[in-house]
Design a protein around this motif. Sequence first.
Motif, mmCIF file in Angstrom:
data_model
loop_
_atom_site.group_PDB
_atom_site.id
_atom_site.type_symbol
_atom_site.label_atom_id
_atom_site.label_comp_id
_atom_site.label_asym_id
_atom_site.label_seq_id
_atom_site.Cartn_x
_atom_site.Cartn_y
_atom_site.Cartn_z
ATOM 1 N N ALA A 195 0.824 -1.211 0.000
ATOM 2 C CA ALA A 195 0.000 0.000 0.000
ATOM 3 C C ALA A 195 0.852 1.253 0.000
ATOM 4 N N ALA A 196 2.050 1.178 0.552
ATOM 5 C CA ALA A 196 2.918 2.350 0.641
ATOM 6 C C ALA A 196 3.500 2.749 -0.707
ATOM 7 N N THR A 197 3.394 1.860 -1.706
ATOM 8 C CA THR A 197 3.981 2.159 -3.022
ATOM 9 C C THR A 197 2.987 1.957 -4.162
ATOM 10 N N VAL A 198 1.715 1.761 -3.848
ATOM 11 C CA VAL A 198 0.736 1.462 -4.884
ATOM 12 C C VAL A 198 0.557 2.656 -5.822
ATOM 13 N N LYS A 199 0.381 2.362 -7.110
ATOM 14 C CA LYS A 199 0.196 3.406 -8.114
ATOM 15 C C LYS A 199 -1.289 3.724 -8.283
ATOM 16 N N ARG A 200 -1.563 4.807 -8.964
ATOM 17 C CA ARG A 200 -2.927 5.156 -9.305
ATOM 18 C C ARG A 200 -3.430 4.236 -10.422
ATOM 19 N N SER A 201 -4.586 3.635 -10.227
ATOM 20 C CA SER A 201 -5.243 2.890 -11.291
ATOM 21 C C SER A 201 -5.964 3.869 -12.209
ATOM 22 N N THR A 202 -6.359 3.412 -13.381
ATOM 23 C CA THR A 202 -7.109 4.293 -14.264
ATOM 24 C C THR A 202 -8.507 4.520 -13.705
ATOM 25 N N VAL A 203 -9.157 5.558 -14.201
ATOM 26 C CA VAL A 203 -10.531 5.849 -13.773
ATOM 27 C C VAL A 203 -11.421 4.640 -14.025
ATOM 28 N N ALA A 204 -11.291 4.029 -15.193
ATOM 29 C CA ALA A 204 -12.128 2.870 -15.529
ATOM 30 C C ALA A 204 -11.879 1.711 -14.577
ATOM 31 N N GLN A 205 -10.625 1.465 -14.233
ATOM 32 C CA GLN A 205 -10.315 0.375 -13.309
ATOM 33 C C GLN A 205 -10.915 0.617 -11.929
ATOM 34 N N VAL A 206 -10.882 1.860 -11.479
ATOM 35 C CA VAL A 206 -11.463 2.171 -10.169
ATOM 36 C C VAL A 206 -12.968 1.955 -10.203
ATOM 37 N N TYR A 207 -13.622 2.403 -11.262
ATOM 38 C CA TYR A 207 -15.065 2.194 -11.371
ATOM 39 C C TYR A 207 -15.411 0.710 -11.413
ATOM 40 N N ASP A 208 -14.640 -0.075 -12.129
ATOM 41 C CA ASP A 208 -14.887 -1.516 -12.176
ATOM 42 C C ASP A 208 -14.745 -2.141 -10.791
ATOM 43 N N PHE A 209 -13.771 -1.681 -10.038
ATOM 44 C CA PHE A 209 -13.564 -2.166 -8.668
ATOM 45 C C PHE A 209 -14.757 -1.805 -7.790
ATOM 46 N N ILE A 210 -15.249 -0.577 -7.926
ATOM 47 C CA ILE A 210 -16.411 -0.120 -7.159
ATOM 48 C C ILE A 210 -17.627 -0.988 -7.457
ATOM 49 N N LEU A 211 -17.865 -1.240 -8.740
ATOM 50 C CA LEU A 211 -19.014 -2.051 -9.130
ATOM 51 C C LEU A 211 -18.917 -3.453 -8.538
ATOM 52 N N ALA A 212 -17.735 -4.043 -8.618
ATOM 53 C CA ALA A 212 -17.555 -5.399 -8.090
ATOM 54 C C ALA A 212 -17.841 -5.440 -6.589
ATOM 55 N N ASP A 213 -17.363 -4.447 -5.862
ATOM 56 C CA ASP A 213 -17.611 -4.392 -4.414
ATOM 57 C C ASP A 213 -19.100 -4.250 -4.112
ATOM 58 N N LEU A 214 -19.773 -3.380 -4.835
ATOM 59 C CA LEU A 214 -21.193 -3.154 -4.568
ATOM 60 C C LEU A 214 -22.026 -4.378 -4.928
ATOM 61 N N LEU A 215 -21.711 -5.011 -6.036
ATOM 62 C CA LEU A 215 -22.467 -6.200 -6.440
ATOM 63 C C LEU A 215 -22.256 -7.343 -5.450
ATOM 64 N N LYS A 216 -21.019 -7.535 -5.023
ATOM 65 C CA LYS A 216 -20.732 -8.570 -4.035
ATOM 66 C C LYS A 216 -21.358 -8.211 -2.690
ATOM 67 N N GLY A 217 -21.229 -6.955 -2.289
ATOM 68 C CA GLY A 217 -21.806 -6.523 -1.025
ATOM 69 C C GLY A 217 -23.315 -6.709 -1.001
ATOM 70 N N ALA A 218 -23.986 -6.357 -2.097
ATOM 71 C CA ALA A 218 -25.441 -6.519 -2.173
ATOM 72 C C ALA A 218 -25.831 -7.980 -2.037
ATOM 73 N N GLN A 219 -25.025 -8.851 -2.607
ATOM 74 C CA GLN A 219 -25.293 -10.287 -2.522
ATOM 75 C C GLN A 219 -25.178 -10.798 -1.086
ATOM 76 N N LEU A 220 -24.221 -10.259 -0.353
ATOM 77 C CA LEU A 220 -23.955 -10.754 1.001
ATOM 78 C C LEU A 220 -24.878 -10.159 2.051
ATOM 79 N N MET A 221 -25.389 -8.953 1.818
ATOM 80 C CA MET A 221 -26.204 -8.281 2.835
ATOM 81 C C MET A 221 -27.651 -8.737 2.742
#
Length: 498
Positions: free
Chosen positions: A178-204
């Motif tokens: 984490a101390a050296t992680v680079k910036r991901s592209t905007v698209a990659q961040v959005y894809d990560f957000i979607l994956a978290d929300l879809l998985k979270g919705a499934q679990l809750m």
Amino acid sequence: MKINHNHIIKIAMVAGVIFTASCRKTYFPSDRVEDTNLLTTPDGLRTATLGNYATLKSLNYENNYHWLAELPSDEVAQGQNSSSDVTNLFKYTHLVNSANATTYFQQAYYIITAANKVIRSIPESATTDLQQIKGENLFLRAMLHFNLVRMFGRPYQQSPTTNPGVPILSETVSEEEAATVKRSTVAQVYDFILADLLKGAQLMTVNKSNSFATKLAAYALLSRVYLYMDNNAKAIEYANLVISANKYQLLQNTEYQTYFRVAPETNKESIFAIKHTKTENYDYSAVGSLYYSGDANGNALGQGQSGWGEIYASKKYYDFLNQNPQDKRKSFISPYIVDGVQQVNTKLTPGAPMYYVNKHNLQEGVVNLTSPVYLRLAEMYLNRAEANAKLNNTQLALDDVNVIRLRAGIPTYALTDVTAAHSILDIVLEERWLELAFEGHRAYDLFRNNRPVVRNYPGTHSTINGTVNQTINPTDARVIYFIPQTERDKNPNLSQNP
């Protein structure tokens, strides 16, 4: 006002120390030994998750999120220059060492790191109640990455696969990485957000109050994220899921006019809010203290009576709202009027009309108490309206806009009102402006739709070039914030925004 803002900073520092001390009784984000003990039992994981929610209430998170999201809009006016960074945020004179941007960046990743520790500790085979906890932390992680990529990465419509977004921190990233992680592209961040929300919705699966993440809260945020991506079919799909669930209701009449004055769990329209109780009132350090100075009934008084009263509804917004004098949303504005005369802050030339905003005040009769609303049902109707407008489903878009206008008590639109000069998208965006004002949406709504922020009203932006006219185009460099220099000093792999 320099003394006043120094006073705010001192109070914030004291509150931060108290908050940190109280949090560390139950949650130890930087102590591996304590983490190990806490995250090995269901009760410990629940306690850690409650700590993550509690951290959202810190001044470092709550206030800075609001200023970074709201001040760049055209619905607010700063009535006088101050010694704090708030002036720079409003005027778009952003700094690489911005106090607000730096603190928010750090606090957001602090909470993300804490959420990751819980997520990492709960295996796929865990019990249903632990899966619920994991889902809630996935929601929090997604929300925070979404806020960060909006603030520090360019709008999705502008080359998302090449423009840098923000660093992605998943549970698989070690502290050393984490101390050296680079910036991901905007698209990659959005894809990560979607994956978290879809998985979270499934679990809750637990039906909790709106002070906690839930399946429907994840669906609501998915609707917003997809709308920001111009994936209009998906934005409609998830807005439909929230609306058709019938768990939330659009408040009507006086209930609506006092929407933000009740405790969040009693509010039938709020989907997710950051709950504050009367014992968690930051008073002059609260967000609302810069918007309002008045009594507990919403009656405006002079500056300093109950808050600093330096940030106002812009004349542009107030005049647009006042096109329909019966609009119930005028209840969220408290003009400072003395003997029938609208008062003006004369610390600028021209002076700014003192249209206090009370959306962040008056909860349960406490002047500066608020529980910031992050998701609510009205946005779902407006998300669906915007998505339908872009899919050329004009009547469907109008239907949803008219639901909101009927609630506000103002005339509705017919198909004949849609013209080349006043398109269906114009109509939807105007209604979003009226309905969601001062909630951190406006600048993003404009920029992601390739529209400028146009300020043609009094405010501190007039001190830049001596005119009240300021236009910020969606392609301007400063529609996003600099990556904080302190973070780049620690992590040389963090590239800077131009």
